[in-house]
Scaffold this motif. Structure first.
Motif, PDB file in Angstrom:
ATOM      1  N   ALA A  92      -8.965   1.081   3.706  1.00  0.00           N
ATOM      2  CA  ALA A  92      -9.709  -0.171   3.763  1.00  0.00           C
ATOM      3  C   ALA A  92      -8.922  -1.229   4.532  1.00  0.00           C
ATOM      4  O   ALA A  92      -9.492  -2.046   5.263  1.00  0.00           O
ATOM      5  CB  ALA A  92     -10.020  -0.671   2.360  1.00  0.00           C
ATOM      6  N   LEU A 106      -8.523  -7.209  -0.835  1.00  0.00           N
ATOM      7  CA  LEU A 106      -9.289  -7.032  -2.078  1.00  0.00           C
ATOM      8  C   LEU A 106      -9.509  -5.572  -2.447  1.00  0.00           C
ATOM      9  O   LEU A 106      -9.698  -5.258  -3.618  1.00  0.00           O
ATOM     10  CB  LEU A 106     -10.652  -7.733  -1.959  1.00  0.00           C
ATOM     11  N   VAL A 107      -9.509  -4.688  -1.457  1.00  0.00           N
ATOM     12  CA  VAL A 107      -9.696  -3.255  -1.743  1.00  0.00           C
ATOM     13  C   VAL A 107      -8.327  -2.577  -1.627  1.00  0.00           C
ATOM     14  O   VAL A 107      -7.782  -2.452  -0.526  1.00  0.00           O
ATOM     15  CB  VAL A 107     -10.691  -2.620  -0.750  1.00  0.00           C
ATOM     16  N   ARG A 111       0.814  -1.225   0.000  1.00  0.00           N
ATOM     17  CA  ARG A 111       0.000   0.000   0.000  1.00  0.00           C
ATOM     18  C   ARG A 111       0.840   1.264   0.000  1.00  0.00           C
ATOM     19  O   ARG A 111       0.306   2.366  -0.025  1.00  0.00           O
ATOM     20  CB  ARG A 111      -0.936   0.004   1.220  1.00  0.00           C
ATOM     21  N   VAL A 148      -6.778   0.039  -1.078  1.00  0.00           N
ATOM     22  CA  VAL A 148      -6.708   1.361  -0.451  1.00  0.00           C
ATOM     23  C   VAL A 148      -6.266   1.161   0.991  1.00  0.00           C
ATOM     24  O   VAL A 148      -6.773   0.269   1.685  1.00  0.00           O
ATOM     25  CB  VAL A 148      -8.083   2.075  -0.496  1.00  0.00           C
ATOM     26  N   LEU A 193     -11.324  -7.855   3.070  1.00  0.00           N
ATOM     27  CA  LEU A 193     -11.396  -6.429   2.740  1.00  0.00           C
ATOM     28  C   LEU A 193     -10.003  -5.831   2.605  1.00  0.00           C
ATOM     29  O   LEU A 193      -9.737  -5.028   1.688  1.00  0.00           O
ATOM     30  CB  LEU A 193     -12.175  -5.700   3.839  1.00  0.00           C
ATOM     31  N   THR A 194      -9.101  -6.233   3.474  1.00  0.00           N
ATOM     32  CA  THR A 194      -7.738  -5.700   3.454  1.00  0.00           C
ATOM     33  C   THR A 194      -7.037  -5.974   2.136  1.00  0.00           C
ATOM     34  O   THR A 194      -6.355  -5.094   1.577  1.00  0.00           O
ATOM     35  CB  THR A 194      -6.929  -6.301   4.613  1.00  0.00           C
TER      36      THR A 194
END
Length: 395
Positions: A290, A284-285, A230, A287, A281-282
């Motif tokens: 997220a 797959l998104v 990220r 951002v 969520l961590t």
């Protein structure tokens, strides 16, 4: 004298605070012994080996000498072993001391969980999440204390001696109120089934195994994930695990109403769904925000795995006189430590072959496995109750 409930909570807090006091100073310890990343990893393996190898013997010792005496032994050796880390001159010496600390932690874990089960039985309240919150709060206190000591320019010796001294005072104050929880060795019925032959206990251990893999992944790989996947700096990346820890501690402190409302099995399954969704969520998104939300959800969902399973394991070993559960808690604890031992290298190997996103996605799948395992554990518990002539009372 404090109440048994407060005394056991204080022991959990002591364990977490002392453990994180030295763990948070690991960069200074690594510099002290001249460890590279590879040799430091091997040294840290000593703590995990001490945990995994000592837990089965700690359960047997607890059955003979009682929870309070086991806590005393574990606490006393911990108080001396933590400052002795500053005497390590090589990675090998560091690994040996960490092995002793891991063994002490195993004794404390078994003893304090057996004592906690005794308190929940005496009060007839589902307090295990609150007791495990003590460990989380203690870890936060220990890490913040380490940060304060480092910023104040305290050396390792001064910091760890102070932490050990404060811990010794706390344990000395509360230890007489910790339940003894003795009697299994003397009162075990002749027809009592060996723990290794009970599917229920292996299923409960499977829940802690999955949870341990996930918790290890969060603690060891979250910061690196936010840096490499990220693009955050190290300071911002540390917030990921901080959110995980805070969410876990808060959920455990407020866990009694949730366990009363849902029951232990539904709570475990619901928590697994939330935690699995958090890891998903961590990854797959793409951002960072997220990811922070995802790790918070993971901490929230995994908060109840260990305390509720320890409660169920203790209940599975409960005898008519209200004692028992030491061996059952020992088995579940041993399998959980296997997850802490094998989980981080497994996640790291998958990341090396693919990416950290893929490896954390794998962790999401591992957590999801808790749901069917909990269902099977509930059915196994019902079968045991049917054979014994009792009805199921656990939702």
């Amino acid at each position: 004298m404090p109440t048994p409930r407060l005394a056991v909570f204080a022991v959990f807090l002591f364990n977490g605070a002392l453990f994180l006091s030295w763990a948070a100073r690991m960069p200074a310890l690594a510099a002290q012994v001249g460890a590279t990343e590879a040799t430091l990893g091997l040294a840290l393996l000593g703590a995990s080996l001490g945990l995994a190898l000592t837990a089965p013997f700690a359960a047997r010792a607890c059955a003979r000498v009682g929870a309070r005496n086991l806590v005393v032994v574990g606490a006393v050796v911990t108080v001396f072993a933590v400052p002795s880390l500053t005497l390590a001159a090589t990675p090998l010496h560091l690994g040996l001391v960490l092995f002793v600390l891991g063994s002490c932690n195993a004794m404390l874990d078994v003893g304090m969980n057996v004592a906690a089960v005794a308190v929940t039985r005496a009060l007839d309240r589902p307090l295990m999440p609150q007791f495990h919150a003590g460990f989380s709060v203690g870890g936060l206190v220990g890490s913040l204390g380490a940060a304060a000591a480092a910023s104040a320019g305290w050396g390792l010796t001064r910091h760890l001696l102070t932490a050990a001294a404060v811990g010794a005072v706390v344990v000395a104050w509360v230890i007489r109120a910790v339940p003894g929880a003795t009697g299994e060795a003397a009162a075990r019925p002749a027809g009592d089934r060996p723990v290794l032959t009970r599917p229920l206990l292996w299923l409960l251990a499977g829940v802690t195994l999955c949870s341990a893999i996930a918790e290890g992944a969060a603690s060891d790989w979250s910061a690196l994930f936010f840096v490499t996947e990220r693009g955050l700096d190290e300071a911002a990346a540390a917030a990921g695990y901080a959110g995980f820890s805070v969410a876990m501690a808060a959920a455990r402190l407020l866990g009694e109403p949730a366990q009363r409302r849902l029951g232990p099995h539904r709570l475990l399954a619901a928590g697994a769904v939330v935690a699995s969704a958090g890891f998903a969520l961590t990854v797959l998104v793409p951002v960072a925000s997220a990811g922070f939300v995802g790790f918070g959800l993971a901490g929230l969902g995994l908060a109840f795995a260990f305390p509720v399973v320890m409660d169920l394991a203790g209940d599975a070993g409960k005898r008519a006189d209200g004692t028992g559960g030491e061996r059952e808690i020992g088995l579940v604890t041993t399998v959980a430590y296997t997850g802490f031992l094998a989980g981080p290298p497994l996640v790291g190997g998958i990341a090396h072959a693919s990416s950290l996103s893929v490896s954390l996605g794998f962790v999401s799948v591992v957590i999801a496995l808790i749901v069917p395992v909990v269902w099977l554990a509930r059915r196994s518990r019902d079968r045991e109750l049917t054979r014994s002539g009792a009805g199921s009372t656990l939702p």
